[in-house]
Design an enzyme around this catalytic site. Structure first.
Site, PDB file in Angstrom:
ATOM      1  N   GLN B 237     -36.683  35.108  56.995  1.00 51.99           N
ATOM      2  CA  GLN B 237     -37.803  34.082  57.066  1.00 51.99           C
ATOM      3  C   GLN B 237     -38.771  34.548  58.246  1.00 51.99           C
ATOM      4  O   GLN B 237     -39.838  34.023  58.538  1.00 51.99           O
ATOM      5  CB  GLN B 237     -37.328  32.797  57.428  1.00 51.99           C
ATOM      6  CG  GLN B 237     -36.762  32.220  56.146  1.00 51.99           C
ATOM      7  CD  GLN B 237     -36.034  30.701  56.422  1.00 51.99           C
ATOM      8  OE1 GLN B 237     -34.926  30.430  55.794  1.00 51.99           O
ATOM      9  NE2 GLN B 237     -36.885  29.903  56.858  1.00 51.99           N
ATOM     10  N   ARG B 384     -34.302  22.804  56.521  1.00 53.37           N
ATOM     11  CA  ARG B 384     -35.513  22.178  56.006  1.00 53.37           C
ATOM     12  C   ARG B 384     -35.672  21.175  57.421  1.00 53.37           C
ATOM     13  O   ARG B 384     -36.073  20.105  56.858  1.00 53.37           O
ATOM     14  CB  ARG B 384     -35.432  21.550  54.832  1.00 53.37           C
ATOM     15  CG  ARG B 384     -36.831  21.200  54.516  1.00 53.37           C
ATOM     16  CD  ARG B 384     -36.726  20.747  53.004  1.00 53.37           C
ATOM     17  NE  ARG B 384     -38.075  20.636  52.330  1.00 53.37           N
ATOM     18  CZ  ARG B 384     -38.297  21.146  51.159  1.00 53.37           C
ATOM     19  NH1 ARG B 384     -37.431  21.343  50.245  1.00 53.37           N
ATOM     20  NH2 ARG B 384     -39.503  20.927  50.538  1.00 53.37           N
ATOM     21  N   CYS B 385     -35.800  21.465  58.568  1.00 52.94           N
ATOM     22  CA  CYS B 385     -35.842  20.930  59.680  1.00 52.94           C
ATOM     23  C   CYS B 385     -36.364  21.571  61.140  1.00 52.94           C
ATOM     24  O   CYS B 385     -36.262  22.990  60.818  1.00 52.94           O
ATOM     25  CB  CYS B 385     -34.513  20.321  60.207  1.00 52.94           C
ATOM     26  SG  CYS B 385     -34.161  20.074  61.628  1.00 52.94           S
ATOM     27  N   GLU B 760     -40.873  19.920  55.773  1.00 52.03           N
ATOM     28  CA  GLU B 760     -39.628  19.444  55.972  1.00 52.03           C
ATOM     29  C   GLU B 760     -39.557  17.847  56.332  1.00 52.03           C
ATOM     30  O   GLU B 760     -38.294  17.242  56.306  1.00 52.03           O
ATOM     31  CB  GLU B 760     -38.984  20.174  57.518  1.00 52.03           C
ATOM     32  CG  GLU B 760     -39.016  21.559  57.374  1.00 52.03           C
ATOM     33  CD  GLU B 760     -38.995  22.377  58.573  1.00 52.03           C
ATOM     34  OE1 GLU B 760     -38.600  23.450  58.413  1.00 52.03           O
ATOM     35  OE2 GLU B 760     -39.581  21.849  59.487  1.00 52.03           O
TER      36      GLU B 760
END
Lengths: 164, 806
Positions: B237, B384-385, B760
């Site tokens: 990522q 996802r944060c 997110e």
């Protein structure tokens, strides 16, 4: 380990190769035949990323030995494009309705939808959700996948009616 | 060429710029199985690596015998810590300032830990080799409970840290203690708590879970010994950061390393970290001179690559009798597993947990976080944060509900009277953040009206009466959540990862015929960057989005950036894109003025052209301008039309939203049915509504999983109990709810296009909404708090414990 001679029909083309009997069909497709549309997400039959169509049924190719597929007729997502290379109806509807994000589940999802709509050409939303429950998606929350499949059903049925 | 018949609206529509639901360009290849993911890569002579993993959670490694494995046909090498040690690669630095074993160095600290790396001609031979490696272990006492880990006589986990009383984030007070992080005013907060009308207190546990993208982690490492260049394709990522880290720890010069992130099958934070598999594949390629692939199985992924959450958050919230919140206190015990491998900006060992005052105007607050080692897998990544925002949002949204119970108030009203008001922005929070913008009351009122909140409460009351009268066994729960995120890390002045400032970048080149290519420092994992970033450029410089190619993920070609996680692509790289486009537009203006023979200031931008002010019939299209940039010698201007921007945001962005879940619960089975899930998001300027909606659906489904069943669980021996998708809950289409999406638009005042990021938000906001719905259903019977996940069994237990089974 001695190897088996495997012959299959994949997406309408006769293919062959050598493989150890323990080879999983998904590995034979991906690594021997270089058909990399079907993916590997779990190797335990839960996620459905490896879903193919084998002899008229949806099959998770991570839990089939290649020997069990001897002589089979196989369709993968690559085989669902139109003859002119354009996207097939279900593929086009996944694009139209944003039924995919990372794309990793998509080949299995579309291949399952292809078979599902032959099993049930005019499904309700609940039937789509139940019929597609063997395929996991981590990105979309399924809502747009369901929409894409319902739209595909309508189009395929309209095309069928027009042809009749 | 002068197409005057077209109205500005027609021309604008043709661009497919910002605000339109442009169909995704990625989908043509994905829908026909032509994506290119790591496991699709095959090279001549490529080998395959696989791990011998520890069956024990805590044990000494007495010996590793690879003789039998080396006799397995196809096995070429077995690498252990002993082989890595001379290279200094048996340990590696983590993103959190700790270090982590690449391969077991004398002991193992969690079940599934990497012990040896077997390299073979194919994956089957590698697996045979793994089975043939004989490892002798000597079991040690296991500690999986972070509170027990801090007891004086707890087993020593990290013997390598013996005697080190200071870690990367300050003093360590115990051999299993990693750091204490304190923010806010402890004394003032405790004084407020001591004198408050009402204090509600609760322990809120956000359980351990896992991002579990459908594609697991993996790489192909290829060392070309002829030209000395190492190429690694991987599920990264943050490809540029990986290159820098790889250079620093391997000693290979950075220009001789090329990192490529191909298509990535979902990330959700799982693919931010550097894992032993990457290091071992690189070493194996160097040793064998051949490309080496490592792709983990699902079980490897769930057991060993980065988990998320696992925060024990003890809270106290003070209020007046009328419900005005006067103070917030929180102490968190953070279970980091065997190594501190959290992916947070360096100065934030508990991420942005200090956003835990949420959407509320709380005058004084205090937060302390203690990081602890246990015999569990390392990680603590932002699933996802944006760096622990999910934990913070869950904490405050549960505390609000607990306070509402103490006050006997409606939780919607309690939120409303405590929201930060629109006129208070930019708002300075008690825990140190400057919220850039927001309009919470408008969003909240819109949400309550949309779901028919009063009618729902009336229906719920009637159902309760029916339940008490024996007419039904189903209760209704209404779950409310109003979240505020902090995303887009971040200003370089306070956000870095391993010393790398968290800016991001975009480079745009306009070709002579007026089409373009843009490259960014980020990498899409399904977010649709190739679609949306082209829309930004289309609107900014008037080239159709369809004429713009977008590339990311190749460190040899893309400008340096810190990657995609923490909802930072749109806030940071999206801003860089707009800024690079504006540089091009500025030059285009000069070219247009030259071509039209007027002063620079006498032309103005008009959708896809520059026109003479007051004479719109005299103009040059961007296509004409692009060509001129390459074929005209313009005095004072260099030829060509390209620009690059490295954007350091002045502040983070603060997306927010109002989520409401209506749930029916069967008291006798613990089963639930989601009757309605309404999600209102305010992510500022909306670039592609279709993609935003898709992000909300997906994130809310992850939140549904987390709240209602998904967990990484261990037994007391440290055995991992949820290592397959049979045990680790990922919802199917059958149980996933239907979502209704909505929005308000409060643009970010400091972002060039006002966008805030959305990826997110739905995970952050939906978990408290689902969880609060469960709690709300049982509120009339005295339930105050119960830990997630709320699977059928746990909900059934709540009902049983409340005496509802008769």
């Amino acid at each position: 380990m001695s190897k088996m001679h495997i012959t299959l029909t994949v997406n309408g083309t006769a293919v062959e190769g050598l493989a150890e009997p323990r080879t999983l069909l998904i590995h034979f497709l991906r690594e021997t035949l270089r058909i990399t549309g079907p993916h590997i997400g779990c190797e335990t039959s839960h996620c459905g990323a490896c879903t193919i169509d084998m002899n008229g049924k949806s099959v998770k190719s991570c839990t089939v030995f290649v020997g069990q597929a001897q002589g089979a007729e196989i369709t993968t997502v690559e085989g669902l494009v139109n003859a002119d290379g354009s996207l097939g109806v279900i593929q086009e509807n996944f694009r139209e309705h944003h039924g995919l994000q990372c794309g990793f589940c998509t080949p299995g999802m579309i291949t399952r939808a292809h078979r599902f709509l032959q099993e049930n050409p005019a499904p309700t939303e609940a039937e789509v959700r139940f019929g597609m429950a063997g395929n996991l998606c981590r990105c979309t929350g399924y809502q747009n996948i369901v929409k894409a499949i319902l739209a595909s059903a309508a189009q395929l049925n309209a095309a069928k009616e027009a042809a009749e | 060429m002068n197409d005057q018949s077209n109205t500005p609206e027609d021309r604008s529509t043709r661009l497919k710029g910002m605000g339109c639901s442009r169909k995704r360009v990625e989908d043509v290849r994905f829908t026909q199985g032509k994506g290119n993911y790591v496991d699709d890569i095959r090279m001549d002579g490529m080998l395959f690596g696989d791990f011998v993993r520890s069956p024990y959670a805590h044990a000494r490694v007495v010996s590793i015998d690879s003789a039998a494995a080396m006799k397995v046909p196809g096995v070429l090498a077995v690498i252990t810590a002993k082989e890595l040690e001379p290279l200094g690669l048996h340990w590696m630095p983590t993103l959190a300032g700790d270090k982590q074993m690449v391969l077991a160095d004398g002991k193992v600290l969690f079940q599934g830990q990497e012990v040896a790396f077997v390299v073979a001609t194919d994956r089957y031979a590698a697996s045979d080799g793994v089975a043939a490696v004989e490892v002798e272990y000597d079991e040690l006492p296991v500690v999986v409970d972070p509170f027990k880990a801090l007891e004086p006589d707890a087993p020593v986990l990290r013997e390598d840290l013996a005697g080190q009383t200071t870690g990367a984030h300050g003093p360590r007070r115990h051999h299993n203690h990693i750091f204490t992080w304190e923010v806010g005013d402890k004394e003032a907060t405790e004084a407020v708590l001591a004198g408050a009308d009402v204090v509600a207190e609760e322990m809120v546990y956000y359980h351990r879970t896992h991002p579990s993208p459908l594609e697991t982690c993996g790489c192909v490492a290829s060392m070309d010994k002829v030209n000395g260049k190492l190429t690694v394709w991987g599920t990264f990522q943050a490809p540029h950061a990986v290159r820098t880290v790889a250079s620093l720890i391997s000693g290979i010069a950075e220009h001789n390393i090329r990192i490529i992130s191909p298509d990535i099958g979902g990330g959700f934070g799982n693919k931010v970290g550097v894992y032993p598999g990457y290091i071992c594949a690189i070493v194996a390629s160097i040793v064998t001179g051949k490309p080496v692939k490592w792709v983990e199985s699902r079980m490897d992924n769930l057991m060993a690559t980065a988990f998320a959450r696992d925060y024990w958050m003890k809270g106290r919230i003070a209020a007046t009798k009328a419900g005005k919140i006067t103070g917030l206190w929180c102490h968190t015990t953070a279970d980091h597993g065997g190594f501190d491998a959290c992916a947070d900006p360096s100065k934030f060992p508990a991420g942005f947990m200090n956003i835990c005052t949420g959407s509320y105007d709380i005058p004084v607050a205090y937060l302390a976080v203690d990081g602890v080692y246990t015999n569990k897998a390392p990680g603590g990544v932002a699933y996802r944060c944006s760096f622990r925002v999910t934990e913070a949002a869950y904490f405050i949204e549960r505390m609000i509900e607990v306070l509402a119970i103490r006050l006997g108030m409606d939780a919607a009203e309690l939120r409303r009277i405590n929201f930060i008001r629109k006129d208070q922005f930019p708002y300075q929070s008690a825990l140190g953040w400057e919220y850039d913008s927001g309009d919470y009351h408008t969003a909240w009122d819109k949400a309550l009206k949309a779901v028919g909140y009063d009618a729902l409460r009336a229906e719920q009351a009637q159902r309760l009466a029916d339940f008490k009268a024996g007419k039904t066994r189903r209760l209704i729960g209404i779950g409310l959540a109003h979240f505020t995120e902090i995303v887009g890390a971040g200003p370089v002045k306070n956000c870095d990862i391993l010393g790398l400032g968290m800016f991001d970048s975009c480079e745009i080149r306009i070709h002579p015929t007026g089409s373009a290519i843009a490259r960014l420092g980020t990498i899409s994992q399904g977010q649709g960057h190739a679609t949306t970033f082209a829309q930004i450029i289309a609107s900014e410089i008037g080239i159709p989005a369809d004429d713009i190619t977008l590339e990311e993920g190749d460190t040899d070609t893309a400008p340096y950036g810190l990657g995609t996680y923490g909802s930072r692509s749109t806030p940071v790289a999206g801003a860089a894109t707009a800024m690079a486009a504006r540089k091009i537009r500025a030059k285009a203006q000069m070219i247009a003025a030259y071509l039209l023979e007027v002063h620079d200031d006498d032309v103005e931008f008009d959708v896809d052209r520059f026109a003479v002010k007051g004479a719109p019939e005299r103009f040059k299209t961007m296509k004409e301008i692009a060509f001129a940039a390459y074929n005209q010698a313009i005095p004072g201007l260099e030829p060509g039309l390209e620009a690059v921007s490295y954007y350091d945001p002045p502040n983070m962005t603060y997306p927010f939203g109002a989520y409401i879940c209506v749930m029916e619960i069967d008291v006798d089975t613990g089963e639930h049915e989601i009757r309605m899930f309404y999600a209102l998001d305010d992510c500022g300027t909306r670039i592609n509504p279709m993609i935003i909606e898709g992000q909300v659906h997906g994130g809310a489904t992850e939140g549904y999983a987390i709240a209602m069943g998904q967990e990484i669980a261990y037994d007391e021996m440290g055995n991992h109990k949820t290592a397959t998708l049979m045990d680790f809950f990922i919802p199917t289409s059958w149980e996933t709810p239907h979502y209704t999406t909505d929005h308000t638009v409060t643009p970010s005042p400091h972002h060039p296009i006002g966008a805030k990021g959305v990826g997110e938000s739905p995970n952050v906001g939906s978990v408290p909404a689902f969880s609060n719905a469960v709690h709300d259903a049982f509120r009339p019977f005295g339930l105050v708090h119960s830990h997630m996940p709320h699977d059928h069994w746990r909900v059934w237990k709540i009902a049983r414990d409340l005496g509802l089974h008769g």
